[in-house]
Design a protein around this motif. Structure first.
Motif, mmCIF file in Angstrom:
data_model
loop_
_atom_site.group_PDB
_atom_site.id
_atom_site.type_symbol
_atom_site.label_atom_id
_atom_site.label_comp_id
_atom_site.label_asym_id
_atom_site.label_seq_id
_atom_site.Cartn_x
_atom_site.Cartn_y
_atom_site.Cartn_z
ATOM 1 N N VAL A 49 0.823 -1.209 0.000
ATOM 2 C CA VAL A 49 0.000 0.000 0.000
ATOM 3 C C VAL A 49 0.864 1.270 0.000
ATOM 4 C CG1 VAL A 49 -0.281 0.249 2.504
ATOM 5 C CG2 VAL A 49 -2.147 0.917 0.977
ATOM 6 N N VAL A 50 2.172 1.117 0.028
ATOM 7 C CA VAL A 50 3.092 2.249 0.149
ATOM 8 C C VAL A 50 2.930 3.266 -0.986
ATOM 9 C CG1 VAL A 50 5.546 2.901 0.164
ATOM 10 C CG2 VAL A 50 4.762 0.938 1.497
ATOM 11 N N GLY A 51 2.898 2.812 -2.231
ATOM 12 C CA GLY A 51 2.815 3.723 -3.375
ATOM 13 C C GLY A 51 1.522 4.510 -3.420
ATOM 14 N N ILE A 52 0.402 3.829 -3.280
ATOM 15 C CA ILE A 52 -0.889 4.521 -3.356
ATOM 16 C C ILE A 52 -1.085 5.424 -2.140
ATOM 17 C CG2 ILE A 52 -2.336 2.730 -2.297
ATOM 18 C CD1 ILE A 52 -3.227 4.843 -5.424
ATOM 19 N N THR A 53 -0.553 5.030 -1.007
ATOM 20 C CA THR A 53 -0.634 5.880 0.183
ATOM 21 C C THR A 53 0.181 7.152 -0.014
ATOM 22 O OG1 THR A 53 -1.014 3.980 1.624
ATOM 23 C CG2 THR A 53 -0.210 5.992 2.675
ATOM 24 N N ALA A 54 1.359 7.031 -0.617
ATOM 25 C CA ALA A 54 2.180 8.209 -0.899
ATOM 26 C C ALA A 54 1.450 9.166 -1.840
ATOM 27 C CB ALA A 54 3.525 7.791 -1.498
ATOM 28 N N LEU A 55 0.800 8.612 -2.864
ATOM 29 C CA LEU A 55 0.025 9.456 -3.785
ATOM 30 C C LEU A 55 -1.129 10.138 -3.054
ATOM 31 C CD1 LEU A 55 -0.036 7.218 -6.968
ATOM 32 C CD2 LEU A 55 1.008 9.474 -6.778
ATOM 33 N N ALA A 56 -1.801 9.381 -2.188
ATOM 34 C CA ALA A 56 -2.915 9.942 -1.430
ATOM 35 C C ALA A 56 -2.433 11.073 -0.516
ATOM 36 C CB ALA A 56 -3.594 8.848 -0.607
ATOM 37 N N GLU A 57 -1.310 10.878 0.140
ATOM 38 C CA GLU A 57 -0.750 11.916 1.010
ATOM 39 C C GLU A 57 -0.407 13.174 0.207
ATOM 40 O OE1 GLU A 57 -0.461 11.999 4.413
ATOM 41 O OE2 GLU A 57 -1.658 10.170 4.331
ATOM 42 N N ALA A 58 0.105 12.970 -1.014
ATOM 43 C CA ALA A 58 0.429 14.113 -1.876
ATOM 44 C C ALA A 58 -0.833 14.880 -2.253
ATOM 45 C CB ALA A 58 1.168 13.642 -3.126
ATOM 46 N N LEU A 59 -1.927 14.161 -2.464
ATOM 47 C CA LEU A 59 -3.192 14.816 -2.810
ATOM 48 C C LEU A 59 -3.683 15.735 -1.696
ATOM 49 C CD1 LEU A 59 -5.331 12.060 -4.579
ATOM 50 C CD2 LEU A 59 -4.309 14.097 -5.598
ATOM 51 N N LYS A 60 -3.324 15.411 -0.482
ATOM 52 C CA LYS A 60 -3.751 16.240 0.651
ATOM 53 C C LYS A 60 -3.150 17.641 0.588
ATOM 54 C CE LYS A 60 -4.406 12.504 3.992
ATOM 55 N NZ LYS A 60 -3.925 11.924 5.269
ATOM 56 N N VAL A 61 -1.950 17.746 0.017
ATOM 57 C CA VAL A 61 -1.274 19.044 0.000
ATOM 58 C C VAL A 61 -1.205 19.674 -1.389
ATOM 59 C CG1 VAL A 61 0.088 18.540 2.048
ATOM 60 C CG2 VAL A 61 1.025 17.990 -0.197
ATOM 61 N N ASN A 62 -1.516 18.893 -2.429
ATOM 62 C CA ASN A 62 -1.485 19.426 -3.786
ATOM 63 C C ASN A 62 -2.747 20.258 -4.011
ATOM 64 O OD1 ASN A 62 -2.271 19.354 -6.747
ATOM 65 N ND2 ASN A 62 -0.188 18.547 -6.856
ATOM 66 N N GLY A 63 -2.566 21.504 -4.379
ATOM 67 C CA GLY A 63 -3.713 22.399 -4.526
ATOM 68 C C GLY A 63 -4.124 22.688 -5.956
ATOM 69 N N VAL A 64 -3.617 21.915 -6.941
ATOM 70 C CA VAL A 64 -3.952 22.211 -8.331
ATOM 71 C C VAL A 64 -4.501 21.028 -9.124
ATOM 72 C CG1 VAL A 64 -2.349 24.147 -8.533
ATOM 73 C CG2 VAL A 64 -1.586 21.859 -9.118
ATOM 74 N N MET A 65 -4.201 19.805 -8.723
ATOM 75 C CA MET A 65 -4.621 18.650 -9.517
ATOM 76 C C MET A 65 -6.138 18.467 -9.460
ATOM 77 S SD MET A 65 -3.245 14.775 -9.700
ATOM 78 C CE MET A 65 -1.691 15.453 -10.197
ATOM 79 N N THR A 66 -6.759 18.513 -10.643
ATOM 80 C CA THR A 66 -8.214 18.378 -10.713
ATOM 81 C C THR A 66 -8.651 17.011 -11.226
ATOM 82 O OG1 THR A 66 -8.231 19.388 -12.911
ATOM 83 C CG2 THR A 66 -8.588 20.851 -11.019
ATOM 84 N N GLU A 67 -7.763 16.290 -11.934
ATOM 85 C CA GLU A 67 -8.130 14.978 -12.479
ATOM 86 C C GLU A 67 -7.021 13.961 -12.220
ATOM 87 O OE1 GLU A 67 -9.399 15.004 -16.577
ATOM 88 O OE2 GLU A 67 -10.357 16.950 -16.348
ATOM 89 N N LEU A 68 -7.418 12.813 -11.651
ATOM 90 C CA LEU A 68 -6.475 11.732 -11.384
ATOM 91 C C LEU A 68 -7.108 10.405 -11.779
ATOM 92 C CD1 LEU A 68 -3.803 10.658 -10.169
ATOM 93 C CD2 LEU A 68 -4.983 10.570 -7.956
ATOM 94 N N ASP A 69 -6.394 9.642 -12.592
ATOM 95 C CA ASP A 69 -6.846 8.321 -13.007
ATOM 96 C C ASP A 69 -5.865 7.283 -12.469
ATOM 97 O OD1 ASP A 69 -7.589 5.952 -14.263
ATOM 98 O OD2 ASP A 69 -7.873 6.877 -16.227
ATOM 99 N N VAL A 70 -6.331 6.486 -11.519
ATOM 100 C CA VAL A 70 -5.538 5.376 -10.983
ATOM 101 C C VAL A 70 -6.289 4.058 -11.181
ATOM 102 C CG1 VAL A 70 -4.129 6.706 -9.367
ATOM 103 C CG2 VAL A 70 -6.348 5.846 -8.629
ATOM 104 N N SER A 71 -7.096 4.000 -12.242
ATOM 105 C CA SER A 71 -7.849 2.777 -12.529
ATOM 106 C C SER A 71 -6.903 1.640 -12.922
ATOM 107 C CB SER A 71 -8.862 3.039 -13.650
ATOM 108 O OG SER A 71 -8.214 3.426 -14.841
ATOM 109 N N TRP A 72 -7.393 0.423 -12.770
ATOM 110 C CA TRP A 72 -6.634 -0.780 -13.145
ATOM 111 C C TRP A 72 -5.283 -0.868 -12.432
ATOM 112 C CZ3 TRP A 72 -8.078 -4.666 -16.750
ATOM 113 C CH2 TRP A 72 -9.285 -4.443 -17.401
#
Length: 195
Positions: free
Chosen positions: A126-149
């Motif tokens: 779960v390390v990689g997806i957790t790191a991405l999730a943590e980044a989303l908490k502080v990223n103030g510009v990303m409006t679209e994210l696709d992590v399907s499949w």
């Protein structure tokens, strides 16, 4: 050419062999091509969209792109789908997303962000997806994210749900084909109540 380019805004390099390997895994891997591209991105001041999907760049290529994202001030859309990016590559990208203030759309579909491919091969982490999730908490510009499949499963969905609680800009999130069960759905539903 991309280092001095002042005109080209969109570049599609999908389904090539930027790292010497085709999408079937044939060839000899080399990070030279993707690293050269990443180095050019560091100084390019006009390119807003880049598609390098289906190039088998792997974690080393993702790390090179992540380094470029740290300094790039114009790239708003990046497609890294189906590139064999694992949890280590996801961690590198997440680190860059914490400081990048322009990337609005990121496609990471059909990778191995949790160490498992779409056939279920590999070791789940779960390390990689957790790191991405943590980044989303502080990223103030990303409006679209696709992590399907990406086989993120319920633990990955829970990490994403936690990020949604504090993210006020993400408007489109693709979690299709990820093995999210009722516990993951419950975590996401809880986050949606406050997002």
């Amino acid at each position: 050419a991309l280092r001095v380019n002042g005109v080209l805004k969109t570049l599609n390099l999908s389904q090539n062999q930027l790292c010497g390997v085709d999408f079937m895994g044939r060839g000899t891997y080399s990070v030279v091509g993707i690293t050269a591209l990443a180095e050019a991105l560091k100084v390019n001041g006009v390119m807003t969209e880049l598609d390098v999907s289906w190039n088998s760049i792997g974690p080393a290529g993702a790390t090179a792109i992540a380094a470029a994202l740290r300094g790039n001030a114009v790239l708003t859309k990046l497609d890294l789908a189906r590139n064999g990016i694992d949890d280590a590559g996801a961690e590198a990208l997440a680190s860059a997303l914490r400081v990048n203030g322009v990337l609005k759309t990121l496609n990471l579909s059909q990778n191995q962000l949790c160490g498992v491919d779409f056939m279920g091969r590999g070791t789940y982490s779960v390390v990689g997806i957790t790191a991405l999730a943590e980044a989303l908490k502080v990223n103030g510009v990303m409006t679209e994210l696709d992590v399907s499949w990406n086989s993120i499963g319920p633990a990955g969905a829970t990490a994403i749900a936690a990020a949604l609680r504090g993210n006020a800009v993400l408007t489109k999130l693709d979690l299709a084909r990820n093995g999210i069960d009722d516990a993951g759905a419950e975590a996401l539903a809880s986050a949606l109540r406050v997002n």
